[in-house]
Design an enzyme around this catalytic site. Structure first.
Site, PDB file in Angstrom:
ATOM      1  N   ASP A  45       0.855  -1.201   0.000  1.00 41.16           N
ATOM      2  CA  ASP A  45       0.000   0.000   0.000  1.00 41.16           C
ATOM      3  C   ASP A  45       0.889   1.249   0.000  1.00 41.16           C
ATOM      4  O   ASP A  45       1.806   1.368   0.825  1.00 41.16           O
ATOM      5  CB  ASP A  45      -0.860  -0.046   1.275  1.00 41.16           C
ATOM      6  CG  ASP A  45      -1.958   0.996   1.276  1.00 41.16           C
ATOM      7  OD1 ASP A  45      -2.401   1.411   0.189  1.00 41.16           O
ATOM      8  OD2 ASP A  45      -2.395   1.380   2.397  1.00 41.16           O
ATOM      9  N   HIS A  46       0.622   2.171  -0.913  1.00 45.85           N
ATOM     10  CA  HIS A  46       1.363   3.441  -0.973  1.00 45.85           C
ATOM     11  C   HIS A  46       2.883   3.266  -1.042  1.00 45.85           C
ATOM     12  O   HIS A  46       3.627   3.889  -0.258  1.00 45.85           O
ATOM     13  CB  HIS A  46       1.009   4.352   0.214  1.00 45.85           C
ATOM     14  CG  HIS A  46      -0.399   4.837   0.172  1.00 45.85           C
ATOM     15  ND1 HIS A  46      -0.807   5.836  -0.679  1.00 45.85           N
ATOM     16  CD2 HIS A  46      -1.502   4.435   0.848  1.00 45.85           C
ATOM     17  CE1 HIS A  46      -2.111   6.025  -0.524  1.00 45.85           C
ATOM     18  NE2 HIS A  46      -2.569   5.191   0.392  1.00 45.85           N
ATOM     19  N   GLY A  58      -8.947   5.821   1.031  1.00 48.01           N
ATOM     20  CA  GLY A  58      -9.636   6.659   2.009  1.00 48.01           C
ATOM     21  C   GLY A  58     -11.119   6.344   2.075  1.00 48.01           C
ATOM     22  O   GLY A  58     -11.953   7.238   2.182  1.00 48.01           O
TER      23      GLY A  58
HETATM   24  P1  13P Z   1      -9.055   4.873   5.346  1.00 49.45           P
HETATM   25  O1  13P Z   1      -8.212   5.734   6.204  1.00 49.45           O
HETATM   26  O2  13P Z   1     -10.308   5.574   4.895  1.00 49.45           O
HETATM   27  O3  13P Z   1      -9.369   3.537   5.937  1.00 49.45           O
HETATM   28  O4  13P Z   1      -8.226   4.583   3.982  1.00 49.45           O
HETATM   29  C1  13P Z   1      -7.281   3.550   3.934  1.00 49.45           C
HETATM   30  C2  13P Z   1      -6.454   3.613   2.701  1.00 49.45           C
HETATM   31  O5  13P Z   1      -6.718   4.296   1.741  1.00 49.45           O
HETATM   32  C3  13P Z   1      -5.251   2.756   2.680  1.00 49.45           C
HETATM   33  O6  13P Z   1      -4.493   2.956   1.528  1.00 49.45           O
HETATM   34  O1  G3H Z   2      -3.482   4.917   3.620  1.00 51.28           O
HETATM   35  C1  G3H Z   2      -2.813   4.520   4.547  1.00 51.28           C
HETATM   36  C2  G3H Z   2      -3.207   3.394   5.411  1.00 51.28           C
HETATM   37  O2  G3H Z   2      -4.225   3.754   6.292  1.00 51.28           O
HETATM   38  C3  G3H Z   2      -2.001   2.852   6.107  1.00 51.28           C
HETATM   39  O3  G3H Z   2      -1.651   3.659   7.165  1.00 51.28           O
HETATM   40  O4  G3H Z   2       0.746   4.114   6.649  1.00 51.28           O
HETATM   41  O5  G3H Z   2      -0.193   4.428   8.976  1.00 51.28           O
HETATM   42  O6  G3H Z   2       0.133   2.138   8.037  1.00 51.28           O
HETATM   43  P1  G3H Z   2      -0.144   3.591   7.750  1.00 51.28           P
HETATM   44 ZN    ZN Z   3      -4.562   4.965   0.767  1.00 49.37          ZN
END
Ligand code: 13P
Ligand code: G3H
Ligand code: ZN
Length: 309
Positions: free
Chosen positions: A82-83, A212
């Site tokens: 993720d990201h 999000g």
């Molecule tokens: P939320 O903060 O809305 O759960 O989004 C999570 C997210 O986009 C993780 O990449």
């Molecule tokens: O979009 C981000 C996710 O909620 C992950 O959050 O980078 O704090 O683990 P984190």
């Molecule tokens: Zn995200």
């Protein structure tokens, strides 16, 4: 069942008008709660790991626990970064067994975003790994980075064809008004469905991702506030908006904050009701049960992917 990438699950989701839940994982109880919930609903899953999660739990621990969960449930599960902040992190996750990565170049210029995404795609596709990219920038808190509303920007539909063609990415995260964290709107929740529609017209059949996308379920915010927490003004994306997005081109819906709320709410309640408990198995059982219930709720009421494994 081996770890799968996102190709097949997105194809089916697009055609079926539903979305796959991408849930963030940070420890064993979260992994077990999510995968047990998905098993009960016979749903395909994406388990996603942020750079912060890798730092907290270590890549190898998360990977081994996810492998155990796949063995235990026999579900089609994609393991996704993720990201991803840069090429090196994406490479490390691909080399370390992930089946999917996100390269998040949303803060870069259009050309720089294309360059880094293309580099990740070339490395990933040679190894059977799928790639999510992002155009447009969400507001909110993610890892240690806070993006203010002024610095956020909606996706520009006129850019998506060139971006997808030049990078070869497999899915695209777009910004239509959602934001990361538990405080998404200060007034009326509003999403730019016109942007989603225009993007999907320009990229027919192409999987779109919504970040999000927690609903910040009020009963859990109430539970946290009732048992000593303090989250006034927490507000998420209404579930009917997410159902609408899932019926359109959105094939992946990212959920982390709602899991955090369920975990924390159940812990606070447990300690308030059992001030004498100090065995982690007692209170973490409640937290894990909260995650399982939250995931089942999302699969059935928001994503519509129950029975699709
Ligand atoms: P939320 O903060 O809305 O759960 O989004 C999570 C997210 O986009 C993780 O990449
Ligand atoms: O979009 C981000 C996710 O909620 C992950 O959050 O980078 O704090 O683990 P984190
Ligand atoms: Zn995200």
């Amino acid at each position: 069942m081996p770890i799968v990438n996102t190709t097949e699950m997105f194809k089916k989701a697009y055609e079926g008008g539903y979305a796959i839940g991408a849930f963030n994982v940070n420890n064993m109880e979260i992994i077990q709660g999510i995968t047990e919930g998905a098993k009960l609903e016979n749903a395909p899953l994406i388990l996603q790991v942020s750079a912060g999660a890798r730092k907290y739990a270590k890549h190898v621990y998360l990977m081994k626990m996810i492998e155990a969960a796949i063995q235990d449930t026999d579900l089609p599960i994609a393991v996704h970064l993720d990201h991803g902040p840069d090429f090196e992190t994406c490479k490390s996750c691909i080399d370390g067994g992930f089946s999917s990565v996100m390269i998040d170049g949303s803060h870069l210029s259009f050309e720089e975003n294309i360059a880094v995404t293309k580099k990740v795609v070339e490395y990933a596709h040679d190894r059977g790994v799928t790639v999510e990219a992002e155009l447009g920038r969400l507001a909110g808190v993610e890892d240690d980075v806070k993006v203010s509303a002024e610095d956020s920007s909606y996706t520009r539909p006129e850019e998506v064809e060139e971006f997808a063609t030049r990078t070869g990415c497999d899915s695209l995260a777009i910004a239509i008004g959602t934001s990361h964290g538990a405080f998404k709107f200060s007034g009326e929740p509003k999403l730019r469905f016109d942007i989603l529609e225009e993007v999907s017209k320009r990229l027919p059949g192409f999987p779109i991702v919504l970040h999000g996308a927690s609903s910040v379920i009020p009963s859990y915010v109430d539970m946290i506030n009732q048992y000593g927490g303090n989250m006034p003004g927490a507000q998420g994306v209404p579930e009917e908006m997410l159902r609408k997005a899932a019926s359109m081109a959105v094939c992946k819906i990212n959920i982390d904050s709602d899991l955090r709320l369920a975990f924390t709410g159940e812990l606070r309640k447990h300690f308030a009701e059992h001030p004498d408990h100090f065995d982690p198995r007692q209170y973490l059982t409640d937290a894990r049960d909260g995650i399982r219930a939250m995931v089942r709720h999302k699969i059935v009421n928001v994503l519509g992917c129950n029975g699709k494994a």
